[in-house]
Design an enzyme around this catalytic site. Structure first.
Site, PDB file in Angstrom:
ATOM      1  N   THR A 151       0.816  -1.219   0.000  1.00  0.00           N
ATOM      2  CA  THR A 151       0.000   0.000   0.000  1.00  0.00           C
ATOM      3  C   THR A 151       0.843   1.258   0.000  1.00  0.00           C
ATOM      4  O   THR A 151       0.674   2.144  -0.849  1.00  0.00           O
ATOM      5  CB  THR A 151      -0.957   0.004   1.214  1.00  0.00           C
ATOM      6  OG1 THR A 151      -1.809  -1.144   1.153  1.00  0.00           O
ATOM      7  CG2 THR A 151      -1.813   1.252   1.223  1.00  0.00           C
ATOM      8  N   ASP A 182     -12.207   3.188   1.768  1.00  0.00           N
ATOM      9  CA  ASP A 182     -11.224   3.725   2.720  1.00  0.00           C
ATOM     10  C   ASP A 182     -10.366   4.816   2.079  1.00  0.00           C
ATOM     11  O   ASP A 182      -9.144   4.857   2.275  1.00  0.00           O
ATOM     12  CB  ASP A 182     -10.316   2.605   3.236  1.00  0.00           C
ATOM     13  CG  ASP A 182     -11.089   1.439   3.825  1.00  0.00           C
ATOM     14  OD1 ASP A 182     -12.215   1.647   4.309  1.00  0.00           O
ATOM     15  OD2 ASP A 182     -10.569   0.302   3.782  1.00  0.00           O
ATOM     16  N   ARG A 198     -14.842   3.415   9.024  1.00  0.00           N
ATOM     17  CA  ARG A 198     -14.668   2.210   9.835  1.00  0.00           C
ATOM     18  C   ARG A 198     -13.281   2.271  10.476  1.00  0.00           C
ATOM     19  O   ARG A 198     -12.366   2.932   9.948  1.00  0.00           O
ATOM     20  CB  ARG A 198     -14.826   0.952   8.983  1.00  0.00           C
ATOM     21  CG  ARG A 198     -13.912   0.860   7.761  1.00  0.00           C
ATOM     22  CD  ARG A 198     -14.224  -0.398   6.966  1.00  0.00           C
ATOM     23  NE  ARG A 198     -13.327  -0.588   5.823  1.00  0.00           N
ATOM     24  CZ  ARG A 198     -13.262  -1.705   5.093  1.00  0.00           C
ATOM     25  NH1 ARG A 198     -14.036  -2.738   5.405  1.00  0.00           N
ATOM     26  NH2 ARG A 198     -12.427  -1.798   4.083  1.00  0.00           N
ATOM     27  N   TRP A 245      -9.651   1.373  11.428  1.00  0.00           N
ATOM     28  CA  TRP A 245      -8.534   0.551  10.932  1.00  0.00           C
ATOM     29  C   TRP A 245      -7.523   0.343  12.049  1.00  0.00           C
ATOM     30  O   TRP A 245      -7.035   1.296  12.653  1.00  0.00           O
ATOM     31  CB  TRP A 245      -7.872   1.254   9.744  1.00  0.00           C
ATOM     32  CG  TRP A 245      -6.719   0.490   9.158  1.00  0.00           C
ATOM     33  CD1 TRP A 245      -6.627  -0.855   9.010  1.00  0.00           C
ATOM     34  CD2 TRP A 245      -5.515   1.049   8.619  1.00  0.00           C
ATOM     35  NE1 TRP A 245      -5.424  -1.192   8.409  1.00  0.00           N
ATOM     36  CE2 TRP A 245      -4.727  -0.044   8.158  1.00  0.00           C
ATOM     37  CE3 TRP A 245      -5.020   2.340   8.469  1.00  0.00           C
ATOM     38  CZ2 TRP A 245      -3.474   0.147   7.575  1.00  0.00           C
ATOM     39  CZ3 TRP A 245      -3.780   2.526   7.886  1.00  0.00           C
ATOM     40  CH2 TRP A 245      -3.015   1.436   7.445  1.00  0.00           C
TER      41      TRP A 245
END
Length: 566
Positions: free
Chosen positions: A332, A417, A480, A482
């Protein structure tokens, strides 16, 4: 469900239609999160055209950007008016700096100035006070006051919202007060009384940016799980961001007309250990390259030369699962088109994109970052961030370090996200656009914070608009939690406040992630509006008493009193 990636470099009709539906407008190449713009003046033209004067000595001078100046200190009532008497419900905002403020002085912003002696006034006063007033035929009625340090030579952002018979005032995002009145519709203005002052970035937008009354049926607000323990200085001096920092300036141009043909080459030319401001002006074009600003090259500014963020695009197309030439995949962080490790970085009038095409690949990991930040004191002004999953990775150098960033008038798009990380970030008057993944029930998650438990501030969205290209109603989550590598100390923190939420936002907008409950995170809302703002039992709300703790200045100040807000 996979779909063809929406080309991020092209304007799309559906985006314009959705923006129109929410009362948005495009300013300087970026879609403003406020309602339609009725009037704006940043005084870059060097004059006061469009304004009518009443007393005082008014001119335009240089002050980190061109600013309106009132220089006559002995004038009892110096005013400058703009606009038309046909304006009804609107919000006026301006940056205001008192230069001299004696015991009988005042420096103010005016709304509904339909007559020269009748208006609503939000004033900076001596004795560390900000006051919201209704002035009728020269007689003032106090609607609200706020005790706050008022320092000469410091910029403050004043905002007045006049909707129907209700008027509200804010200073630097903190409510001053509200009340009702019968003052007729009309213009806006600025005013000094026995004072001298400067004004900049005056904007008038139609409609209210917050509900005129609190939503009914609101459940008792939950108490934030981590109470901020750091308080910024009462009035830090705003950090200038209106002009490039002093120092060397170089030009990048693809056609060879500048000193460099690539952005990275210009960054590489900055000496390590740089201590002065250096500016890289980038001429129009699409720059397909990876750009890294190293930690030993702080004080760097990238500026698009035209002022339109769409004209200069820096992009690449690596994804987390893209094979590396020497084996393995990028991951990522490694997928980022632009990586910023140098502190005191500024970007203006640019587009950062990750153009990875999901439909053309079948990778098990398709996170594709446009920008990764791991530094502190970053400013993004009129910047577009384009991508799909994991567009903007706002992080910090390590888990024990806080990395702060101010995003003003920016545009961020994605689906899964697409704003994530442990950084502390303020999104001020931004458009946050959710792309359509082709689902009728789940088109992704706006945020995935991993704020460390010791940091009271994660992501703040204030005065923003949450829009979509075509995602179904009730199909997008606000966020949400992480927990990278299952880190139990990553307790995400997000606040959406004073923002307009589209119908794509779910009535239960927070959800769990990887076995961690969203209810254990620090997720809150405050005075949002729009079809996606319905308050339910699954939407924790800040109280009016808590709200002043969650403002842009509180998020960004830190121990050094950093204040880039403008």
């Amino acid at each position: 469900m996979r779909r063809s990636r929406r080309r991020p470099l092209l304007a799309v009709a559906t985006a314009a239609l959705t923006a129109a539906a929410l009362g948005l407008t495009q300013l300087g190449g970026v879609q403003s999160a406020y309602a339609a713009t009725l009037f704006s003046d940043d005084f870059t033209d060097g004059d006061t055209a469009g304004w009518s004067k009443s007393g005082g000595t008014w001119s335009v001078v240089a002050d980190d950007s061109p600013a309106l100046h009132q220089a006559k200190a002995d004038t009892d009532n110096a005013r400058l008016f703009a606009g038309t008497s046909t304006w009804t419900d609107y919000t006026v905002q301006a940056r205001v700096k008192a230069l001299t403020l004696p015991a009988d002085g005042a420096v103010a912003l005016l709304a509904r100035a339909s007559e020269s002696t009748t208006y609503y006034r939000l004033a900076l006063l001596p004795g560390n006070q900000v006051r919201l007033e209704a002035v009728r035929s020269g007689a003032a009625t106090t609607l609200g006051t706020l005790s706050r340090t008022v320092a000469t030579g410091a910029w403050y952002t004043l905002r007045i919202e006049a909707a129907g018979s209700t008027v509200r005032g804010w200073v630097d995002g903190v409510p001053v007060g509200s009340g009702t009145g019968s003052i007729a519709t009309g213009r806006i203005g600025v005013q000094t009384r026995h004072a001298t002052a400067r004004y900049d970035d005056v904007t008038v937008t139609s409609g209210a940016t917050t509900p005129t009354t609190p939503p009914t049926g609101t459940p008792p607000p939950a108490t934030p799980t981590a109470t901020p323990t750091t308080t910024p200085p009462a009035s830090p001096t705003p950090t200038p961001t209106g002009t490039p920092p002093a120092g060397d300036t170089v030009v990048v141009a693809k056609d060879g007309s500048g000193a460099y043909t690539s952005v990275q080459a210009a960054v590489d030319a900055v000496p390590a250990g740089n201590t002065t401001g250096r500016t890289i002006v980038i001429r129009p074009g699409t720059y397909r390259e990876l750009v890294t600003v190293p930690a030993d090259k702080p004080h760097l500014t990238l500026v698009g030369s035209t002022g339109d963020a769409r004209d200069v695009v820096i992009t690449y197309d690596n994804a987390s699962g893209t094979p590396k030439p020497d084996g393995g995949t990028y991951g990522t962080s490694g997928s980022a088109s632009v990586t910023i490790d140098g502190s005191d970085f500024t970007a203006r009038h640019l587009t950062f994109a990750n153009s990875f095409d999901e439909a053309a690949h079948d990778y098990s990991a398709e996170q594709a970052v446009a920008v990764l930040t791991r530094a502190d004191r970053l400013v993004f002004d009129n910047v577009r961030f384009l991508g799909n999953q994991d567009t903007l990775y706002h992080n910090s150098a390590n888990s024990s370090t806080i990395g702060r960033a101010y995003f003003r008038d920016c545009y961020v798009e994605g689906d899964v996200d697409f704003i994530f990380g442990r950084g502390t970030g303020v999104f001020d008057r931004c458009e946050i656009r959710s792309l359509d993944r082709g689902s009728s029930s789940n088109n992704g998650y706006v945020t995935a914070p991993s704020t460390m438990i010791g940091n009271p501030y994660g992501f703040l969205f204030v005065g923003c608009a949450l829009t979509t290209d075509s995602a179904a109603a009730q199909s997008v989550h606000l966020g949400r939690p992480w927990h990278p590598s299952g880190d139990v100390n990553a307790i995400g923190q997000v606040v959406f406040r004073d923002s307009v939420l589209g119908a794509h936002v779910k009535d239960s907008p927070w959800t769990d992630m990887s076995g961690f409950s969203w209810r254990d995170a620090r997720f809150f809302e405050y005075r949002n509006s729009g079809p996606g703002s319905t308050v339910t039992a699954d939407r924790p709300q800040l109280t009016d008493a808590q709200a002043p703790t969650y403002t842009a200045q509180q998020y960004l100040a830190g121990p050094d009193g950093w204040n880039p807000i403008h």
